[in-house]
Scaffold this active site. Structure first.
Site, PDB file in Angstrom:
ATOM      1  N   GLY A 128       7.765   2.699   8.167  1.00 40.88           N
ATOM      2  CA  GLY A 128       6.494   2.391   7.506  1.00 40.88           C
ATOM      3  C   GLY A 128       6.384   0.997   6.910  1.00 40.88           C
TER       4      GLY A 128
ATOM      5  N   LYS B 114      -6.107   8.767  -4.537  1.00 39.61           N
ATOM      6  CA  LYS B 114      -6.954   8.318  -3.422  1.00 39.61           C
ATOM      7  C   LYS B 114      -8.251   9.120  -3.298  1.00 39.61           C
ATOM      8  CE  LYS B 114      -3.272   6.244  -0.741  1.00 39.61           C
ATOM      9  NZ  LYS B 114      -2.668   6.047   0.570  1.00 39.61           N
TER      10      LYS B 114
END
Ligand code: ATR
Length: 276
Positions: free
Chosen positions: A242, A66
């Site tokens: 999640g 990321k």
């Protein structure tokens, strides 16, 4: 010709995105294919160049790339640059543009489960100060009156996170303090990988006296109920794992890439089916 979308990561074999995305394309009449690519660290630049050359129209970026991906993109959106993390890339006029929708997806999921349109004066405990925490903090920080404590093993990292995007009521605290003061919070969000399978016995702090009716969210979805969420449930809190965040992230990616709005519920149904 079919459009091509992808996810890159390492490891990537357990990614559920190919299943979620390809099913959504089929159900929504989107002429596209989605593929997962395992990329070695030293090949990241070549991977991005290769995807561009082959006409990949957009891709999801997952662990551990990321931050590393940023130098290889043509443009990075201001929020993603501030977080130093990109999770979705879109090809716009031949250029790869990076965004970060992690926090946005988490917030959508939270508000949906809390059945309210926004946040106001809630007291929030955010556990962790890594990439996921940054993105969630950034999404939360637009609700100016809220009060956020960021608890992290390394307190200086929580301080840095706040310094990047200061809001009036944000404080960096040690995990022990968060554990001691847990009954003060209306919302608790766990953003670290602690408790993820196969280490499902671990928790970042012990939850023993969460405020009844508080909202406790854990971004982990495997196991579906972490020990942290189990403890929260036993205290009488509302809990959320999640899964919704992951489903909503995938729906947001499709909307961004194709302009088609895919139902969040359908995405979640596909995910639940895949995981059970
Ligand atoms: P991500 O980008 O997925 O959020 P990360 O950047 O590696 O992951 O961040 C991991 C977070 O989990 C950090 O907040 C980290 O705490 P430190 O900043 O002190 O490293 C936290 N974390 C990971 N393992 C931990 C452990 N065993 N105990 C406490 N905190 C831990």
């Amino acid at each position: 010709m079919k459009k091509l979308f992808a996810v890159i990561g390492n490891p990537i074999e357990h990614s559920l995105s190919p299943l979620l995305q390809n099913e959504a394309y089929q159900l929504n009449g989107i002429d596209a294919h989605f593929h997962a690519f395992h990329v070695e660290h030293e090949c990241l630049r070549e991977a991005v160049q290769g995807m561009k050359a082959l006409g990949v129209q957009g891709f999801i970026v997952t662990v551990p790339f990321k931050a590393e991906i940023i130098p290889y993109l043509n443009v990075v959106d201001a929020d993603a640059r501030q977080m130093n993390a990109v999770n979705i890339v879109k090809k716009i006029e031949g250029k790869y543009v990076g965004y970060n929708y992690d926090g946005k997806a988490w917030l959508q999921a939270l508000l949906e489960d809390m059945k309210q349109p926004s946040l106001s004066t809630e007291r929030i405990l955010l556990i962790g100060a890594g990439g996921a925490a940054q993105s969630i903090y950034s999404a939360l920080s637009r609700f100016k009156p809220i009060d956020i404590d960021i608890a992290n093993r390394t307190v200086s990292k929580a301080e840095q996170l706040i310094a990047m995007n200061p809001i009036k009521r944000a404080t960096a605290i040690p995990l022990e303090e968060a554990e001691r003061n847990q009954s003060q919070y209306d919302i608790i969000v766990q953003t670290t990988s602690i408790g993820m399978a196969p280490h499902s016995e671990q928790t970042p702090i012990q939850l023993t006296n969460v405020k009844e009716g508080a909202f406790v969210s854990d971004i982990i979805y495997n196991p579906a109920e972490t020990k942290f969420l189990q403890q929260a449930r036993k205290c009488g809190a509302h809990t959320q794992n999640g899964m919704k965040m992951l489903a909503f992230q995938n729906a947001l990616a499709i909307e961004m890439w194709t302009g088609k709005k895919v139902s969040n519920k359908q995405m979640l149904d596909s995910l639940v089916k895949a995981l059970t």
